[in-house]
Motif scaffolding. Structure first.
Motif, mmCIF file in Angstrom:
data_model
loop_
_atom_site.group_PDB
_atom_site.id
_atom_site.type_symbol
_atom_site.label_atom_id
_atom_site.label_comp_id
_atom_site.label_asym_id
_atom_site.label_seq_id
_atom_site.Cartn_x
_atom_site.Cartn_y
_atom_site.Cartn_z
ATOM 1 N N UNK A 1 27.030 15.677 -26.585
ATOM 2 C CA UNK A 1 26.969 16.442 -27.825
ATOM 3 C C UNK A 1 28.343 16.867 -28.310
ATOM 4 N N UNK A 2 28.487 18.183 -28.568
ATOM 5 C CA UNK A 2 29.765 18.694 -29.055
ATOM 6 C C UNK A 2 30.843 18.704 -27.970
ATOM 7 N N UNK A 3 30.450 18.488 -26.722
ATOM 8 C CA UNK A 3 31.454 18.429 -25.663
ATOM 9 C C UNK A 3 32.290 17.164 -25.739
ATOM 10 N N UNK A 4 31.977 16.273 -26.651
ATOM 11 C CA UNK A 4 32.819 15.078 -26.816
ATOM 12 C C UNK A 4 34.134 15.400 -27.501
ATOM 13 N N UNK A 5 34.186 16.454 -28.288
ATOM 14 C CA UNK A 5 35.402 16.782 -29.040
ATOM 15 C C UNK A 5 36.593 17.103 -28.141
ATOM 16 N N UNK A 6 36.435 17.888 -27.056
ATOM 17 C CA UNK A 6 37.613 18.156 -26.208
ATOM 18 C C UNK A 6 38.260 16.906 -25.630
ATOM 19 N N UNK A 7 37.515 15.817 -25.499
ATOM 20 C CA UNK A 7 38.120 14.599 -24.985
ATOM 21 C C UNK A 7 39.134 14.029 -25.951
ATOM 22 N N UNK A 8 38.987 14.338 -27.227
ATOM 23 C CA UNK A 8 40.012 13.925 -28.187
ATOM 24 C C UNK A 8 41.324 14.662 -27.920
ATOM 25 N N UNK A 9 41.219 15.948 -27.560
ATOM 26 C CA UNK A 9 42.424 16.715 -27.210
ATOM 27 C C UNK A 9 43.059 16.152 -25.942
ATOM 28 N N UNK A 10 42.219 15.764 -24.984
ATOM 29 C CA UNK A 10 42.750 15.169 -23.757
ATOM 30 C C UNK A 10 43.469 13.864 -24.060
ATOM 31 N N UNK A 11 42.895 13.046 -24.930
ATOM 32 C CA UNK A 11 43.542 11.785 -25.296
ATOM 33 C C UNK A 11 44.852 12.033 -26.033
ATOM 34 N N UNK A 12 44.875 13.052 -26.907
ATOM 35 C CA UNK A 12 46.114 13.370 -27.617
ATOM 36 C C UNK A 12 47.194 13.841 -26.645
#
Length: 302
Positions: free
Chosen positions: A47-58
């Motif tokens: 769900x919305x927990x996918x968004x923090x992975x974008x920060x990890x990738x950045x």
């Protein structure tokens, strides 16, 4: 002439001719599809927990910029991320069976490349190359900031100057003793002085604090110390500035520094009591002696 041999009747247990050619090219396709389905279900359930992975990738892209050696490796990272995103898009195509997995395999490499590009652009726009070598020169510059450091009995100032032997405008950080302080040496003052300038120091040990990197992003081309007196050409824009004025009207950084040092200047009651003489009748006083050579805290008899 007729043959008496019985005809060959195919039985169900016998393998037909060319049975080896009838197998599918990928015997474990079902197992592969089940793995993709498990990844798809995991991403969908996040769900919305996918968004923090974008920060990890950045953040991973930013870290890769520091780890990789130079522009050739950074461009190679960009090419690999772009190739991975294009491959994921072509592999899944417009198939709607794994939409979340397809989206992740396309977006994550692009965000990784974006993180590397972000820190690279910041380095190119803000980063300041250090001076080539240590030098001693007489410089003229404008005071950008002033920091009191009473614990070290010195003052730290940042000057905007022209690079000695060149025309490049740079910022340098200098230390001077309290005895070298002069009235008017504040933010905005035009000064001339003789200083020893050195490039920002590299880490002393592998993995240690890299002041050179900090100075690069802070815009400092050199650090050093003031040699000799400081002459103020134009006083600070802070009207009436002087060492006494600074003490009466400190800046925010000076107020913070004083607040941190305040508990160190207040002795505890136990220490105060131990240092103050007690007006009690000591054995010396009871014997009528006015002086005592045995104790430094004894008070003389009246």
């Amino acid at each position: 002439m007729a043959s008496n041999a019985p005809p060959t009747v195919p039985m169900g247990n016998d393998a037909p001719l060319g049975a080896a050619l009838q197998h599918s090219p990928w015997p474990k396709r079902a197992r592969l599809a089940s793995g993709l389905e498990a990844c798809e279900q995991f991403i969908e359930a996040a769900g919305f927990d996918r968004a923090p992975w974008l920060v990890v990738a950045l953040a991973a892209g930013i870290a890769a910029w520091f780890v990789l050696a130079g522009p050739a490796q950074w461009l190679g990272l960009f090419a690999a991320c772009l190739a991975g995103a294009v491959t994921a898009g072509l592999w899944f195509g417009r198939e709607t069976r794994f939409p979340y997995l397809r989206q992740s395999l396309i977006v994550i490499p692009l965000v990784l490349a974006a993180g590397c590009a972000l820190i690279w652009s910041k380095s190119a726009l803000i980063g300041t190359p250090p001076i080539a070598r240590p030098t001693v020169a007489t410089i003229v510059g404008k005071v950008l900031s002033r920091e009191e450091r009473p614990a070290e009995a010195r003052i730290r100032i940042v000057l905007a100057i022209r690079e000695p032997g060149g025309t490049r405008a740079v910022r340098v950080r200098l230390n001077l003793d309290n005895s070298q302080d002069v009235p008017g040496l504040g933010e905005g003052a035009q000064v001339t002085l003789r200083a020893r300038l050195v490039p920002p120091a590299a880490p002393m040990l592998p993995g240690g604090y890299d002041f050179g990197r900090t100075a690069w992003f802070a815009g400092l081309a050199a650090t050093g110390s003031v040699l000799g007196p400081v002459r103020v050409i134009a006083p600070s824009s802070r009207a009436g500035w002087s060492p006494g004025f600074s003490a009466a009207f400190p800046t925010t950084s000076e107020q913070t520094s004083r607040a941190r040092r305040a508990p160190l200047r207040r002795p505890s009651p136990a220490v105060t009591g131990a240092q103050s003489p007690r007006k009690t009748r000591t054995p010396c006083a009871m014997r009528g002696l006015r002086t005592c050579s045995q104790s430094a805290v004894c008070t003389s008899a009246p």
